[in-house]
Design an enzyme around this catalytic site. Structure first.
Site, mmCIF file in Angstrom:
data_model
loop_
_atom_site.group_PDB
_atom_site.id
_atom_site.type_symbol
_atom_site.label_atom_id
_atom_site.label_comp_id
_atom_site.label_asym_id
_atom_site.label_seq_id
_atom_site.Cartn_x
_atom_site.Cartn_y
_atom_site.Cartn_z
ATOM 1 N N LYS A 7 0.710 -1.139 0.122
ATOM 2 C CA LYS A 7 0.079 0.001 -0.036
ATOM 3 C C LYS A 7 0.825 1.220 0.043
ATOM 4 O O LYS A 7 1.885 1.029 0.719
ATOM 5 C CB LYS A 7 -1.021 -0.149 1.407
ATOM 6 C CG LYS A 7 -1.737 1.083 1.490
ATOM 7 C CD LYS A 7 -2.689 0.918 2.637
ATOM 8 C CE LYS A 7 -3.636 2.122 2.738
ATOM 9 N NZ LYS A 7 -4.608 2.033 4.038
ATOM 10 N N SER A 39 -9.506 1.842 3.070
ATOM 11 C CA SER A 39 -8.568 2.661 2.270
ATOM 12 C C SER A 39 -7.644 1.893 1.325
ATOM 13 O O SER A 39 -7.089 2.053 0.195
ATOM 14 C CB SER A 39 -7.827 3.658 3.064
ATOM 15 O OG SER A 39 -7.160 3.072 3.790
ATOM 16 N N SER A 67 -9.630 -0.218 7.362
ATOM 17 C CA SER A 67 -9.083 -0.186 5.902
ATOM 18 C C SER A 67 -8.279 -1.644 5.371
ATOM 19 O O SER A 67 -7.919 -1.454 4.001
ATOM 20 C CB SER A 67 -8.016 0.772 5.963
ATOM 21 O OG SER A 67 -8.660 2.006 5.647
HETATM 22 N N1 GLN Z 1 -12.789 4.137 6.475
HETATM 23 C C1 GLN Z 1 -12.006 4.608 7.798
HETATM 24 C C2 GLN Z 1 -11.690 6.036 7.616
HETATM 25 O O1 GLN Z 1 -12.074 6.772 6.624
HETATM 26 C C3 GLN Z 1 -10.727 3.811 8.135
HETATM 27 C C4 GLN Z 1 -9.618 4.317 7.195
HETATM 28 C C5 GLN Z 1 -8.425 3.454 7.614
HETATM 29 O O2 GLN Z 1 -8.457 2.213 8.442
HETATM 30 N N2 GLN Z 1 -7.096 3.805 7.088
HETATM 31 O O3 GLN Z 1 -11.241 6.808 8.477
#
Ligand code: GLN
Length: 479
Positions: free
Chosen positions: A81, A156, A180
């Site tokens: 990532k 994400s 994420s």
């Molecule tokens: N979707 C969640 C957010 O927008 C989690 C993001 C993540 O785990 N990096 O904060």
């Protein structure tokens, strides 16, 4: 050698290399060909590492020729990532502000992968600074779901999940701050794991929310996810929150008949799409066939988790992002004074979602509001953690693990939720509590359910019980 979806497992690569069926260079070339063919449509990768990957593969081949024993990940393709630093490669966090940034050192996890001979194929797409649930906040365009190109891959870490699901890598790393890893794994039909907070070093991970962030694996099977987790875990002097997992008895097959798994009523009552509800029932029946006993439990503070997260996370994120001041990162052109440097760097470099969170975080930390929001959220966080501690407490007849859906619905359409941040945030209701509590959580695709899109369930366990989750996940897969 390859499974029905044309995917190599880690052990298939290991055996193939040792028996001489193929070389590590051939494997790497095969994966770059697949990426060439498929990634125009999916957009899982932001940047490929062809030269570095082929060099790493050639090194593995030379070791093999010399008759040396090699570690498990030698020659295994992996994607990172784009929030994880790998020396010499760009690391953008999918943000314009870091568009020209080249990593000057390896993250601890990357250093470990390189020592194992893993072959890094490239950097994968993410929501900007990992803020989002669909990769749509990426400054470089969204990743599409390999099962339906009109739908999101989740986020994400959507690029890593899609790359594994589409067979464009064997393994991938993501980061999980509020879901994420697990949510995109669920949406794409991959296995994803968020380790106990601190089990994996965060050194070299671009920080989002430091008390929640964890790096973790994606794979096509629980076994492969565990192999990758074993390769990256462990205490690191460069991350003071890291530690070695405690030694515990790991569940064996026969133990499964003695295991009780909690079904939190707050996760299952209402709110689930029909498809997810039916798939969950299917998974529960499969576990019952293995001898697992289910028990309804209550995690009463679940309903505060999202609100609590959206105070703590932006507070920490706004602090972490203050380092992007235009002096060390970002190159504002034509700025005439310091204020203009700030305005240009942040104004043009950050996208809307990132700005929203910086504003939110700065607000909840400001004097006069700190106690009302931030301090209160910290207290609520403790209550959420205590919910889990009570649920797992053996003295009061607690459960060994908790089963829950990963997300309330399957992958949504691209663009469906971009106009409403609140709706987007709600897609993480089930994943956020494990981050707030610091406990491990393993997302696994439901087998043979009805419907065209994947559905994931997650198993959560008490702090430090990571290896037991893998044991439970593997028996589900094998059954
Ligand atoms: N979707 C969640 C957010 O927008 C989690 C993001 C993540 O785990 N990096 O904060």
């Amino acid at each position: 050698m390859k499974n029905s979806d044309n995917k190599f497992s880690v052990s298939a690569i290991k055996n193939g290399l040792r028996s001489g069926s193929f070389s590590a260079v051939e494997i790497a070339e095969e994966y770059f060909e697949r990426i060439d063919k498929k990634d125009k449509d999916i957009h899982a990768y932001l940047r490929l590492n062809k030269k570095g990957a082929l060099e790493a593969a050639a090194w593995v081949d030379s070791r093999l020729k010399a008759g040396e024993a090699l570690p498990d990940l030698a020659g295994v393709p992996i994607a990172l990532k784009d929030v994880i630093l790998s020396e010499g490669l760009p690391c953008t966090a999918s943000s314009k502000i870091l568009e020209n940034y080249l990593a000057s050192y390896d993250a601890t996890v990357v250093k470990k992968l390189k020592e194992q001979g893993a072959v890094i194929l490239g950097k994968t797409n993410t929501d900007e600074f990992a803020m989002g649930s669909s990769t749509e906040t990426s400054a470089f365009g969204p990743t599409k779901n390999p099962h339906d190109l009109e739908r999101v891959a989740g986020g994400s870490s959507g690029g890593s999940a899609a790359a594994v699901a589409a067979g464009m890598t064997v393994l991938a790393l993501g980061s999980d701050t509020g879901g994420s890893i697990r949510q995109p794994a669920g949406f794409c039909g991959a296995v994803g794991f968020k380790p106990t907070y601190g089990a994996v070093s965060r050194f070299g991970l671009i920080a989002m929310s430091s008390s929640l962030d964890q790096i973790g694996p994606f794979a096509s099977s629980v076994e492969d996810a565990e192999t990758l987790f074993d390769a990256i875990k462990g205490e690191d002097s460069r991350d003071a929150t890291s530690f070695d997992l405690p030694d515990r008895m790991i569940w064996q097959k026969e133990d499964l008949k003695r295991i009780t798994v909690g079904l939190p009523k707050e996760y299952l009552e209402g709110g689930l799409s029909k498809e997810v509800g039916a798939a969950m029932e299917k998974a529960i029946r499969n576990f019952e066939d293995l001898g697992v006993i289910f028990k309804e439990i209550s995690l009463p503070h679940t309903r505060y988790a999202l609100s609590c997260y959206y105070i703590i996370m932006p507070a920490e994120a706004s602090t972490n992002l203050s380092r992007y001041d235009g002096i060390r990162y970002g190159r504002p052109e034509g700025a005439k004074n310091l204020l203009e440097i700030y305005e240009k760097t942040k104004g043009e470099g950050f996208g809307e979602e990132v700005k929203r969170r910086i504003l939110l975080g700065t607000f909840v930390l400001s004097s006069g509001y700190y106690d009302a929001y931030y301090a209160k959220a910290q207290r609520v966080r403790r209550l959420i953690r205590q919910d889990f501690e009570k649920a797992f407490d053996k003295d009061t007849n607690g459960v060994d693990a908790v089963l829950a859906p990963v997300s309330p619905s399957t992958a949504f359409k691209i663009g469906e939720k971009t106009q409403s941040p609140m709706e987007m945030y709600l897609s993480d209701v089930f994943t956020i509590p494990a981050n707030l509590a610091g406990i491990p959580a393993l997302a696994v695709p439901v087998k043979d359910h009805e419907g065209d899109l994947p559905v994931g369930f997650q198993l959560m366990a008490k702090w430090g019980d990571d290896k037991n989750l893998f044991a439970l996940g593997k028996s589900y897969e094998e059954a």
